[in-house]
Design a protein around this motif. Structure first.
Motif, short mmCIF file in Angstrom:
data_model
loop_
_atom_site.label_atom_id
_atom_site.label_comp_id
_atom_site.label_asym_id
_atom_site.label_seq_id
_atom_site.Cartn_x
_atom_site.Cartn_y
_atom_site.Cartn_z
N LEU A 150 -61.06 -20.58 -10.25
CA LEU A 150 -61.79 -21.05 -9.07
C LEU A 150 -63.29 -20.85 -9.25
CD1 LEU A 150 -59.46 -19.70 -6.26
CD2 LEU A 150 -59.94 -22.11 -6.73
N CYS A 151 -63.65 -19.69 -9.77
CA CYS A 151 -65.05 -19.36 -9.97
C CYS A 151 -65.70 -20.32 -10.97
CB CYS A 151 -65.17 -17.91 -10.47
SG CYS A 151 -66.87 -17.35 -10.63
N ASP A 152 -64.99 -20.62 -12.04
CA ASP A 152 -65.52 -21.52 -13.07
C ASP A 152 -65.81 -22.91 -12.52
OD1 ASP A 152 -65.48 -19.55 -14.99
OD2 ASP A 152 -63.57 -20.19 -15.88
N LYS A 153 -64.96 -23.40 -11.62
CA LYS A 153 -65.17 -24.76 -11.13
C LYS A 153 -65.95 -24.84 -9.81
CE LYS A 153 -60.70 -25.68 -8.94
NZ LYS A 153 -59.52 -26.52 -8.98
N GLU A 154 -66.25 -23.68 -9.22
CA GLU A 154 -67.01 -23.66 -7.95
C GLU A 154 -68.46 -24.05 -8.22
OE1 GLU A 154 -68.19 -23.80 -4.44
OE2 GLU A 154 -66.10 -23.11 -4.58
N ASP A 156 -70.89 -24.16 -5.57
CA ASP A 156 -71.80 -23.49 -4.65
C ASP A 156 -72.07 -22.06 -5.15
OD1 ASP A 156 -72.95 -23.54 -1.66
OD2 ASP A 156 -72.09 -21.56 -2.09
N ASN A 157 -73.33 -21.74 -5.33
CA ASN A 157 -73.70 -20.42 -5.89
C ASN A 157 -73.30 -19.25 -5.00
OD1 ASN A 157 -74.73 -21.38 -8.30
ND2 ASN A 157 -76.79 -21.64 -7.48
N GLY A 158 -73.35 -19.42 -3.67
CA GLY A 158 -72.96 -18.35 -2.76
C GLY A 158 -71.48 -18.02 -2.87
N VAL A 159 -70.67 -19.05 -2.98
CA VAL A 159 -69.23 -18.87 -3.12
C VAL A 159 -68.94 -18.26 -4.49
CG1 VAL A 159 -66.99 -20.05 -3.20
CG2 VAL A 159 -68.75 -20.82 -1.57
N LYS A 160 -69.58 -18.80 -5.52
CA LYS A 160 -69.40 -18.32 -6.89
C LYS A 160 -69.75 -16.83 -6.99
CE LYS A 160 -70.40 -20.54 -11.28
NZ LYS A 160 -69.24 -21.35 -11.34
N LYS A 161 -70.82 -16.43 -6.33
CA LYS A 161 -71.26 -15.03 -6.35
C LYS A 161 -70.20 -14.11 -5.75
CE LYS A 161 -75.45 -12.36 -5.13
NZ LYS A 161 -74.88 -11.14 -5.50
N LYS A 162 -69.55 -14.54 -4.68
CA LYS A 162 -68.47 -13.75 -4.06
C LYS A 162 -67.33 -13.55 -5.06
CE LYS A 162 -69.97 -12.76 -0.01
NZ LYS A 162 -70.16 -11.37 0.37
N TYR A 163 -66.95 -14.64 -5.71
CA TYR A 163 -65.88 -14.53 -6.73
C TYR A 163 -66.30 -13.59 -7.86
CZ TYR A 163 -63.16 -18.47 -4.84
OH TYR A 163 -62.40 -19.30 -4.06
N GLN A 164 -67.50 -13.76 -8.37
CA GLN A 164 -67.98 -12.94 -9.48
C GLN A 164 -67.97 -11.45 -9.13
OE1 GLN A 164 -71.70 -15.01 -10.05
NE2 GLN A 164 -70.87 -16.28 -11.72
N ASP A 165 -68.37 -11.13 -7.91
CA ASP A 165 -68.39 -9.75 -7.46
C ASP A 165 -66.96 -9.16 -7.48
OD1 ASP A 165 -69.52 -7.37 -6.17
OD2 ASP A 165 -68.50 -8.05 -4.35
N GLY A 166 -66.01 -9.91 -6.96
CA GLY A 166 -64.61 -9.45 -6.96
C GLY A 166 -64.05 -9.30 -8.35
N ILE A 167 -64.35 -10.28 -9.21
CA ILE A 167 -63.84 -10.26 -10.60
C ILE A 167 -64.41 -9.03 -11.32
CG2 ILE A 167 -63.99 -11.44 -12.84
CD1 ILE A 167 -63.97 -14.12 -11.14
#
Length: 172
Positions: A150-154, A156-167
């Motif tokens: 999901l992060c790779d294909k997202e 929006d940077n705000g959404v991507k940042k949330k995923y990256q933080d969790g990962i």
């Protein structure tokens, strides 16, 4: 003043409704199950305001959450109304650590909402999924690769940042 009176009073702004009801929940002046029963039968906007009140309350007092609330917001993730979806995801983000073994249904619906067209729905969903990843439960075996995709294909940077933080925190 009752829940009904707050919603009928058009002089009270939405944020004030959220804050008042949220404070009632935290103070124990309004039982959570009473608010959920009320929310269940409301039009989408008022239901979303009720859930936002729960999000307000669980941000500072996650201990007010119970399994009934988890089931309610998990079911609400499937609602048609985007605001109901995103407020429900935010509640799950606040309370996930209290229910680490009971998140499978929430995860399923969150993953479905991760594909939503609405950026706010995706952002709130990413927030909840990141909080679940941080718990480092057995669910991460399947959840981590799904969130990485999901992060790779997202876009929006705000959404991507949330995923990256969790990962990042899940891998520590």
């Amino acid at each position: 003043m009752t829940i009904e009176q707050i919603f009928k009073d058009k002089t009270i702004k939405a944020k004030a409704k959220v804050a008042t009801i949220g404070q009632w929940l935290v103070a124990g002046e309004l039982p959570l199950d009473e608010l959920l029963a009320y929310a269940e039968n409301q039009k989408a906007a008022d239901k979303a305001t009720c859930i936002e009140s729960v999000e307000y309350a669980t941000k500072t007092a996650p201990g007010i959450a119970d399994e009934t609330l988890l089931a309610f917001v998990t079911k609400s993730l499937k609602d048609e109304e985007p605001r109901v979806k995103w407020e429900s995801a935010k509640v799950i983000a606040n309370i996930a650590k209290q229910f680490p073994a009971q998140l499978a249904p929430s995860i399923k619906h969150l993953l479905a909402n991760a594909e939503n067209d609405g950026t706010v729905v995706r952002w709130a969903t990413a927030t909840a999924l990141a909080e679940i990843l941080k718990l480092k439960t057995e669910a991460n075996a399947k959840l981590l690769p799904a969130v990485e995709k999901l992060c790779d294909k997202e876009e929006d940077n705000g959404v991507k940042k949330k995923y990256q933080d969790g990962i990042k925190k899940a891998k520590k």
